[in-house]
Motif scaffolding. Structure first.
Motif, mmCIF file in Angstrom:
data_model
loop_
_atom_site.group_PDB
_atom_site.id
_atom_site.type_symbol
_atom_site.label_atom_id
_atom_site.label_comp_id
_atom_site.label_asym_id
_atom_site.label_seq_id
_atom_site.Cartn_x
_atom_site.Cartn_y
_atom_site.Cartn_z
ATOM 1 N N ASN A 100 -28.295 45.386 -14.296
ATOM 2 C CA ASN A 100 -28.200 46.231 -13.115
ATOM 3 C C ASN A 100 -26.956 47.118 -13.099
ATOM 4 O O ASN A 100 -26.989 48.242 -12.632
ATOM 5 N N PHE A 101 -25.853 46.573 -13.608
ATOM 6 C CA PHE A 101 -24.593 47.324 -13.579
ATOM 7 C C PHE A 101 -24.716 48.658 -14.317
ATOM 8 O O PHE A 101 -24.078 49.640 -13.949
ATOM 9 N N PHE A 102 -25.548 48.687 -15.376
ATOM 10 C CA PHE A 102 -25.704 49.937 -16.131
ATOM 11 C C PHE A 102 -26.230 51.067 -15.251
ATOM 12 O O PHE A 102 -26.022 52.231 -15.541
ATOM 13 N N LYS A 103 -26.938 50.697 -14.171
ATOM 14 C CA LYS A 103 -27.501 51.712 -13.287
ATOM 15 C C LYS A 103 -26.441 52.329 -12.375
ATOM 16 O O LYS A 103 -26.666 53.363 -11.767
ATOM 17 N N PHE A 104 -25.316 51.660 -12.233
ATOM 18 C CA PHE A 104 -24.331 52.103 -11.252
ATOM 19 C C PHE A 104 -23.049 52.643 -11.876
ATOM 20 O O PHE A 104 -22.103 52.942 -11.163
ATOM 21 N N VAL A 105 -23.002 52.671 -13.190
ATOM 22 C CA VAL A 105 -21.762 53.086 -13.845
ATOM 23 C C VAL A 105 -22.023 54.295 -14.742
ATOM 24 O O VAL A 105 -23.024 54.350 -15.453
ATOM 25 N N GLU A 106 -21.114 55.296 -14.671
ATOM 26 C CA GLU A 106 -21.181 56.457 -15.564
ATOM 27 C C GLU A 106 -20.016 56.364 -16.539
ATOM 28 O O GLU A 106 -18.870 56.190 -16.120
ATOM 29 N N TRP A 107 -20.348 56.476 -17.828
ATOM 30 C CA TRP A 107 -19.287 56.473 -18.823
ATOM 31 C C TRP A 107 -19.028 57.906 -19.283
ATOM 32 O O TRP A 107 -19.977 58.702 -19.344
ATOM 33 N N PRO A 108 -17.791 58.246 -19.596
ATOM 34 C CA PRO A 108 -17.554 59.566 -20.178
ATOM 35 C C PRO A 108 -18.323 59.634 -21.505
ATOM 36 O O PRO A 108 -18.384 58.639 -22.226
ATOM 37 N N SER A 109 -18.932 60.773 -21.800
ATOM 38 C CA SER A 109 -19.793 60.815 -22.985
ATOM 39 C C SER A 109 -18.955 60.607 -24.238
ATOM 40 O O SER A 109 -17.818 61.062 -24.355
ATOM 41 N N ARG A 110 -19.544 59.884 -25.148
ATOM 42 C CA ARG A 110 -18.839 59.569 -26.384
ATOM 43 C C ARG A 110 -19.636 60.152 -27.536
ATOM 44 O O ARG A 110 -20.857 60.240 -27.473
ATOM 45 N N ALA A 111 -18.921 60.502 -28.571
ATOM 46 C CA ALA A 111 -19.591 61.096 -29.730
ATOM 47 C C ALA A 111 -20.439 60.059 -30.459
ATOM 48 O O ALA A 111 -21.561 60.324 -30.859
ATOM 49 N N GLN A 112 -19.878 58.825 -30.572
ATOM 50 C CA GLN A 112 -20.496 57.903 -31.508
ATOM 51 C C GLN A 112 -21.771 57.229 -31.001
ATOM 52 O O GLN A 112 -22.557 56.728 -31.781
ATOM 53 N N ASP A 113 -22.015 57.210 -29.680
ATOM 54 C CA ASP A 113 -23.150 56.393 -29.255
ATOM 55 C C ASP A 113 -24.490 57.136 -29.316
ATOM 56 O O ASP A 113 -25.544 56.540 -29.223
ATOM 57 N N GLY A 114 -24.432 58.432 -29.469
ATOM 58 C CA GLY A 114 -25.656 59.184 -29.676
ATOM 59 C C GLY A 114 -26.557 59.268 -28.452
ATOM 60 O O GLY A 114 -27.589 59.904 -28.469
ATOM 61 N N GLY A 115 -26.170 58.590 -27.382
ATOM 62 C CA GLY A 115 -26.916 58.713 -26.140
ATOM 63 C C GLY A 115 -28.239 57.969 -26.088
ATOM 64 O O GLY A 115 -29.042 58.201 -25.205
ATOM 65 N N THR A 116 -28.485 57.065 -27.035
ATOM 66 C CA THR A 116 -29.764 56.342 -26.987
ATOM 67 C C THR A 116 -29.610 54.868 -26.635
ATOM 68 O O THR A 116 -30.563 54.224 -26.241
ATOM 69 N N THR A 117 -28.417 54.337 -26.784
ATOM 70 C CA THR A 117 -28.249 52.904 -26.490
ATOM 71 C C THR A 117 -27.093 52.669 -25.517
ATOM 72 O O THR A 117 -26.187 53.490 -25.392
ATOM 73 N N TYR A 118 -27.176 51.519 -24.852
ATOM 74 C CA TYR A 118 -26.048 50.984 -24.090
ATOM 75 C C TYR A 118 -25.630 49.691 -24.764
ATOM 76 O O TYR A 118 -26.485 48.878 -25.121
ATOM 77 N N ASN A 119 -24.352 49.505 -24.934
ATOM 78 C CA ASN A 119 -23.895 48.281 -25.588
ATOM 79 C C ASN A 119 -23.280 47.309 -24.578
ATOM 80 O O ASN A 119 -22.339 47.642 -23.865
ATOM 81 N N LEU A 120 -23.876 46.112 -24.537
ATOM 82 C CA LEU A 120 -23.311 45.041 -23.722
ATOM 83 C C LEU A 120 -22.697 44.041 -24.690
ATOM 84 O O LEU A 120 -23.392 43.458 -25.528
ATOM 85 N N CYS A 121 -21.378 43.873 -24.609
ATOM 86 C CA CYS A 121 -20.698 42.995 -25.554
ATOM 87 C C CYS A 121 -20.248 41.719 -24.856
ATOM 88 O O CYS A 121 -19.768 41.759 -23.728
ATOM 89 N N THR A 172 -34.059 45.782 -23.476
ATOM 90 C CA THR A 172 -34.694 46.351 -22.276
ATOM 91 C C THR A 172 -34.214 47.797 -22.093
ATOM 92 O O THR A 172 -33.151 48.188 -22.582
ATOM 93 N N LYS A 173 -35.036 48.583 -21.410
ATOM 94 C CA LYS A 173 -34.691 49.991 -21.177
ATOM 95 C C LYS A 173 -33.963 50.133 -19.843
ATOM 96 O O LYS A 173 -34.415 49.620 -18.826
ATOM 97 N N VAL A 174 -32.813 50.774 -19.869
ATOM 98 C CA VAL A 174 -32.082 51.076 -18.643
ATOM 99 C C VAL A 174 -31.762 52.569 -18.650
ATOM 100 O O VAL A 174 -31.141 53.054 -19.594
ATOM 101 N N ARG A 175 -32.154 53.273 -17.625
ATOM 102 C CA ARG A 175 -31.913 54.714 -17.510
ATOM 103 C C ARG A 175 -32.209 55.455 -18.830
ATOM 104 O O ARG A 175 -31.417 56.252 -19.311
ATOM 105 N N GLY A 176 -33.328 55.089 -19.423
ATOM 106 C CA GLY A 176 -33.772 55.786 -20.621
ATOM 107 C C GLY A 176 -33.095 55.355 -21.911
ATOM 108 O O GLY A 176 -33.387 55.889 -22.974
ATOM 109 N N ARG A 177 -32.185 54.414 -21.812
ATOM 110 C CA ARG A 177 -31.531 53.960 -23.034
ATOM 111 C C ARG A 177 -31.904 52.509 -23.319
ATOM 112 O O ARG A 177 -32.275 51.762 -22.423
#
Lengths: 180, 679
Positions: A41-62, A79-84
């Protein structure tokens, strides 16, 4: 007489209430099953500054430290969150946390938490934990249990020091904690 | 009336069996597919829930893994925790049942009181003086006998207990006297665990009934209220003792002398940092064994214990991780003993003991550089009444009428120093000053080492002491069976312990070994004049190994196996140290039968033979207890059916010297049925 009455009431309760299907009733969940759902759920409420390396297709939960989630990370992995696509990673060293969007610092790291936070300074990630005192130490979102329910506290100062943007909808659900 | 009750009892039994049958039947047909479907659907459901809804989801375990892990692995002691859920799952009725399930501990029952044995130590005539009992941090050992009450005379209904923490090893460095072999800290439920009005009914073998009404609610944001009242009554058993087989003692049959009844009241208010707790309990128990040279099979011989307290605590957190806690308390204890003695003539001899005390405690802790924790505290206790009376009613005679008073002051400091990521050093010391005894420092040091994730090694050393209580010092029943010894000195203990805890593949494994030596041991002895007296009887040392493996699976299945070996030796001729079981094995498993709805708790306990006072042994025992538990079976109804000592094993516990019997036979198979409804 008092006792007899009690027993009659009890028997009446047993038989008067209609038998309904039990599986439809309220369910109880495992603590980490719920926390895993929160993390998604947290991924839905947080905006990260865009990064070059992530390519915009995945979210990483570590997950840093010993993994308390067990089987429940398998369920949220992919699972898919906001298209990623959500990618769950277990990290063993602070050197490999660069790509994390959310860094969950487990209880096993409680004596090293300050060192971990120092190491991720300047990296724009949401730090999450579930250990008493973590929020005060500088972890941004820290789960705690209240009345058998999972709640969380938020260290706003820690969030403000980074470039990530947390929605006010999430902020108002958490309990605010100051750092020292 | 008795006949009437029997019929009702039978009706309840039949009802419950029918109900279980219905549940079983309806689920064996459709159960598996439903539960499978539910288990695959469930996670998706959760992830899809809006976050506001997630915050309302109830979690099945109160003690989170993190909380559990945190407490256990950093504490300077080896700790066992029994939770409210386990109390339900295994059908525990008293604190004694809970303690019997804990690794290395065992309980002896003589049909008057339950006596606690720890690390192989359970002295005859000792009312649990060497274990400190706390309720939410409030000291329960009274100021006459030092009793830690664990049977039906325990002040709380076990249903109000959230968890019981057993902290092994000497803790006098924090708590002063009595924390000799360990501390039992009982933590009560919060208003959030109660959720409104709750009514609970129990019926059991030998006309045993318990009724409880409780209420818990959180008003607004701050005020939390818990109120509860319990009434318990048991007719008890007719018993046979071969030692009294003569015609003038009813051919060994003791009829209707085993009743047990208690009433217990509890109130707890919390308002921001302030908490006010009050409790009262009174219990009366018949003595069916002819103990204390009383006339066998006379139902006028009985004992009653009443205890009450008010505890006001204020806790405040300051900035920079500082905590201050201040506590004020008032305690009351009263014992009434009625004994029919044939001097001749047949006479009613009575005991009256009244203890009243108040005191205060202040406690401060602070975290330094976000790493180390230091704390310091001071405690004052004023025993303003410690009264003991023993007298005959008719013809009147007074054997002891002693009113004394005493006080104690203790100060303590403890520090937890994080040496490195892997090493914690914990050290503490407390100094106590008692009115009639010289002061003493009791230290404790612990080295806690985490070589890898999930592995903890603890090296522990601690000292403790116990001052003799006024019963041991001054009590006499007119030299009928017991005489005084005002020259007693405090007893002391030193304990060394090495504990290893390891989490692997979901299993928690713990292994520990201990060695202790006791000096100036206060023990009851039989003098050459045939009277019992408490003496400082030299030295004793004990050693032991404890092993435990536990696992909780995500589907609710749990299993725990514990083994302990203990051995105690006296280092002085003629002293009696042998009443310990060398081997104790405890096995507990809870098996879910229908997911979240029906499960079975099975408990197996083995104890190797113990020596009786006359040199024979009690033969040891293996007993099996089983509980069927249905939670939320119809709305908010919880039902459970327990069978204790399922295979009706005939076994005994050693009796202490007030008994003619060398050992006291324990309960055979008994049943308990419990229904709890939350409105």
């Amino acid at each position: 007489m008092k006792r007899t009455l009690f027993i009659i009431i009890c028997c009446a309760l047993v038989f008067s209430v209609q038998l309904r299907p039990f599986y439809a009733g309220e369910r109880e969940f495992n603590e980490y099953e719920v926390k895993a759902a929160f993390l998604v759920n947290f991924f839905k409420f947080v905006e990260w500054p865009s990064r070059a390396q992530d390519g915009g297709t995945t979210y990483n939960l570590c997950i840093y430290g010993s993994d308390p989630f067990g089987q429940y990370t398998k369920i949220i992995d992919g699972t898919k969150v906001r298209g990623r696509t959500l990618d769950v990673k277990r990290v063993v060293s602070v050197r490999s946390v660069k790509e994390c969007n959310i860094l969950f610092v487990s209880s096993s790291e409680r004596r090293r938490v300050n060192a971990v936070l120092d190491a991720v300074k300047g990296m724009d990630m949401l730090t999450v934990g579930d250990t008493e005192g973590y929020a005060r130490s500088g972890i941004m979102v820290n789960f705690f249990m209240e009345a058998k329910r999972v709640k969380f506290e938020i260290n706003l100062n820690a969030i403000k020091r980074t470039k990530i943007n947390v929605s006010s909808q999430l902020l108002k659900l958490g309990k605010m904690v100051d750092n020292e | 009336m008795i006949k009437h009750k029997k019929i009702i009892y039978n009706i309840i039994l039949v009802c419950s069996v029918l109900l279980y049958a219905v549940l079983f039947f309806s689920f064996s047909a459709t159960g598996p597919s439903i539960s499978f479907a539910a288990s695959t659907d469930k996670p998706k459901d959760l992830v899809d829930l809006p976050i506001e809804e997630l915050m309302k989801v109830e979690v099945s375990t109160v003690l989170g893994a993190s909380k559990y892990e945190q407490k256990i692995s950093d504490a300077p002691a080896s700790i066992s925790i029994v939770t409210a859920q386990e109390i339900k799952q295994y059908g525990y009725r008293t604190l004694a049942d809970v303690i019997n399930s804990v690794r290395g501990l065992y309980v002896t029952y003589d049909r008057s009181y339950n006596y606690l044995g720890a690390r192989g130590f359970a002295r005859p005539g000792d009312y649990n003086t060497r274990m400190l009992l706390l309720i939410d941090g409030h000291r329960m050992n009274n100021n006459i006998y030092d009793t830690a009450t664990i049977g039906t005379e325990f002040i709380l209904d076990l249903d109000l207990v959230d968890r019981v923490e057993v902290i092994r090893g000497p803790s006098s460095s924090l708590y002063g006297s009595n924390a000799f072999f360990g501390v039992i800290n009982v933590i009560t439920k919060r208003s959030s665990d109660m959720k409104g009005l709750e009514v609970s009914l129990e019926a059991g073998s030998y006309d045993t009934y318990k009724e409880r009404v409780s209420f818990g609610h959180k008003f607004g944001n701050d005020l939390e209220v818990v109120l509860s009242a319990t009434n318990y009554k048991s007719r008890g058993q007719s018993l046979y003792y071969k030692e009294y087989v003569r015609p003038e003692t009813n051919f060994g049959r003791s009829d209707n002398n085993d009743p047990d009844a208690y009433t217990s009241l509890f109130a707890d208010l919390k308002f921001s940092g302030l908490s006010v707790q009050a409790a009262y309990g009174t219990r009366t128990k018949g003595i069916p064994t002819g103990a204390w040279s009383t006339v066998f099979n006379d139902d006028r011989t009985k004992v009653s214990d009443s205890q009450g307290y008010v505890d006001v605590k204020y806790e405040k957190k300051f900035e920079y991780d500082q905590n201050l806690s201040v506590r004020l308390f008032y305690d009351y204890y009263r014992y009434d003993g009625k004994y029919i003695i044939d001097y001749p003539p047949l006479t009613m001899n009575k005991d009256l003991a009244v203890g009243k005390w108040w005191g205060g405690e202040a406690f401060y802790s602070k975290k330094i550089w976000n790493r180390h924790t230091i704390m310091a505290g001071v405690e004052y206790r004023d025993n303003f009444l410690q009264q003991q009376r023993n007298f005959d009613e008719n013809p009147p005679a007074v054997y002891i009428d002693d009113k004394s008073a005493s006080y104690s002051i203790g100060t303590y400091v403890q520090g937890e120093f994080v040496i490195s990521d892997k090493v914690i050093f914990n050290a503490g010391v407390r100094y106590d000053h008692y009115k009639d005894f010289s002061g003493r420092f009791n230290p404790r040091v612990a080295l806690i080492y985490n070589p890898f994730d999930g592995t903890t090694v603890k090296l522990l050393y601690g000292e403790a002491y116990r001052i003799p209580n006024i019963y041991e010092l001054y009590y006499t029943d007119g030299n009928n069976s017991q005489k005084a010894n005002p020259n007693l000195e405090p007893e002391t203990i030193r304990t060394y312990e090495l504990a290893l805890e390891h989490y692997i593949h979901g299993f928690r494994v713990s292994l520990s070994g201990f060695y202790y030596d006791v000096r100036n041991l206060i023990t009851q002895q039989l003098g050459t004049d045939g009277l019992m007296v408490f003496n400082n009887a030299g030295k004793a040392d004990g050693k032991g190994i404890e092993f435990e493996i536990e696992r909780k699976w995500s589907n609710g299945l749990t299993g725990k196996l514990a083994y302990s070996f203990q051995e105690v030796k006296g280092r002085e001729e003629g002293t009696y140290y042998e009443n310990f079981p060398r081997h104790l094995v405890k096995f507990n498993t809870f098996v879910p039968i229908i997911k979240k709805k029906l499960g079975a708790g099975i408990e197996v306990q083995y104890a190797s033979p113990r020596k009786n006072p006359d040199g024979t042994d009690d033969g040891g025992y293996t007993i099996v207890n089983t509980t069927l538990l249905s939670e939320k079976v119809l709305g908010n109804l919880d039902l459970s059916l327990s069978v204790y000592n399922m295979f009706d094993k005939k076994y005994s516990n050693p009796g202490s010297r007030e008994h003619t019997q060398s050992d006291i036979e324990q309960d055979g198979r008994t049943f308990g049925l419990k229904a709890t409804y939350r409105f």
